[in-house]
Every structure is written in structure tokens, then in C-alpha cells.
Design a protein around this motif. Structure first.
Motif, short mmCIF file in Angstrom:
data_model
loop_
_atom_site.label_atom_id
_atom_site.label_comp_id
_atom_site.label_asym_id
_atom_site.label_seq_id
_atom_site.Cartn_x
_atom_site.Cartn_y
_atom_site.Cartn_z
N LEU A 35 74.04 31.78 -28.49
CA LEU A 35 72.91 32.68 -28.69
C LEU A 35 72.00 32.63 -27.48
O LEU A 35 71.76 31.57 -26.91
CB LEU A 35 72.13 32.26 -29.94
CG LEU A 35 72.86 32.28 -31.28
CD1 LEU A 35 71.95 31.74 -32.37
CD2 LEU A 35 73.32 33.68 -31.63
N GLN A 72 67.56 35.41 -29.59
CA GLN A 72 68.36 35.29 -30.81
C GLN A 72 68.19 33.89 -31.43
O GLN A 72 68.12 33.74 -32.65
CB GLN A 72 69.83 35.56 -30.52
CG GLN A 72 70.14 37.01 -30.19
CD GLN A 72 71.58 37.21 -29.76
OE1 GLN A 72 72.18 36.32 -29.16
NE2 GLN A 72 72.11 38.38 -30.06
N LYS A 73 68.14 32.90 -30.58
CA LYS A 73 67.96 31.53 -31.05
C LYS A 73 66.59 31.38 -31.73
O LYS A 73 66.48 30.77 -32.80
CB LYS A 73 68.09 30.56 -29.88
CG LYS A 73 68.15 29.11 -30.29
CD LYS A 73 68.43 28.23 -29.09
CE LYS A 73 68.59 26.79 -29.53
NZ LYS A 73 68.90 25.90 -28.43
#
Length: 195
Positions: free
Chosen positions: A3, A7-8
Motif C-alpha cells: 500500500l 492507502q496505508k
């Protein structure tokens, strides 16, 4: 699949929201369990039988009654105060009256003060264990059977308690499903619980 940073971060935020939601959902039953086990907040215990030990030392039990603002019943203790030996089984009555022209269901919240006595006040039977339904114009006396655990005299805070106040607050709840749909005069099959 790796990711990227946004996104993380989004995944971590979703995880935090899920964990916080689960903790919030579990907090009410956990707090209820904690109060019942420890007597915290004046929550009383529930006993299956009378006490095995009765001391010569006495304690005064006071009885208090209130109701939620919109609860239409009249509700009061029959006797305001009694003196018992510690460990002796007591029996007190509360009176409820429904002055309305409709059946009203109620449930009682309860506690004792001082809070330090909560873990030592044991109820054997109580009208508060189940919801109550009063028909129009019905008046009932509802019993509570209890004792004060003799271990109170050895407790660091409890040994200084000489008076315990048992308080109930009645609030209106919905009638059981199907109850309100019956025609006047029909047998409901529901009885006012006297335990």
C-alpha cells in the motif's frame, strides 16, 4: 500488494474506527457486569438463598421511590425505614398504582447508597428483576426480599455504614408485543409479577 502512504493511512483509520466501535459496543455490558460483581455505583448483588450468618449488630434500611418524568404511575414504599440484624432476611413492599385508563408497563432501575454498601446488599427476590404491567386503575404491592451480607463489618469502608438507602426509579417501557392489540376485556394471559 504494497500500500502507498495514503492507502496505508486510510486502512489504519478504518481499523481505528472499527476498534473504537467495538469498544463502545462492549462498554455497556462490560460496565454492567463490573458494577454487579463489585457493587460499584451502588449496584446490589443477587443471592439465591438467605444468609447463613446473622450478627447481633443492626443496620437501618431506608426505602426510596421515584419515577421518570413521564411515568404515569404513583409509586412509593409502604414503609420508609426498618431496622434489621446484619445477615437477617428482610421483606419490604413498594406500592404502585396506575391511575390511567390504559395498561402501562414499567421497569425499575435501582441502587443503594452509600455506594460502598452496594456489594453487601443482597436481593433474594425483587419486583425489579422483571418488567411490571399494571392495568387501568390497578394497585399492587410489590415485594423485595433482601439481606445485608455480614462481611460488611470486616470491609474497610463498609464497617462504618449504619444506614443503607435502597432506591428504585420506575420508568415506562413498551408493552410486550401483542399486548396492546387485545380488545378490552380479553384475557391477556399476563399477570402482574409479585417476585
Amino acid at each position: 500488494m504494497a500500500l502507498d502512504a495514503p492507502q496505508k493511512t486510510a486502512a489504519q483509520l478504518v481499523g481505528v474506527v472499527v476498534v473504537m466501535g467495538a469498544l463502545a459496543w462492549a462498554s455497556v455490558p462490560f460496565y454492567d457486569w463490573f458494577c454487579r460483581v463489585t457493587g460499584f455505583g451502588g449496584v446490589t448483588g443477587i443471592a439465591l438463598t438467605d444468609s447463613d450468618t446473622v450478627l447481633d449488630q443492626t443496620i437501618t434500611i431506608r426505602f426510596d421511590a421515584s419515577k421518570e418524568r413521564d411515568m404515569p404511575w404513583e409509586f412509593k414504599p409502604v414503609v420508609r425505614e426498618m431496622e434489621l440484624k446484619i445477615g437477617e432476611t428482610g421483606l419490604a413492599f413498594y406500592e404502585a398504582y396506575n391511575p390511567t385508563n390504559r395498561p402501562v408497563a414499567g421497569a425499575a432501575a435501582y441502587n443503594v447508597t452509600p455506594y460502598s454498601a452496594g456489594g453487601f446488599f443482597e436481593k433474594i427476590q425483587c419486583f425489579c428483576f422483571e418488567e411490571q404491567i399494571l392495568e387501568p386503575g390497578e394497585r399492587v404491592q410489590m415485594p423485595v426480599t433482601f439481606y445485608v451480607d455480614p462481611e460488611i463489618v470486616d470491609d474497610r469502608d463498609g464497617k462504618y455504614v449504619h444506614t443503607i438507602t435502597l432506591s428504585y426509579t420506575f420508568y415506562e417501557v413498551d408493552l410486550p408485543e401483542g399486548y396492546a392489540a387485545l380488545e378490552p376485556g380479553e384475557n391477556t394471559g399476563a399477570e402482574t409479577n409479585m417476585n
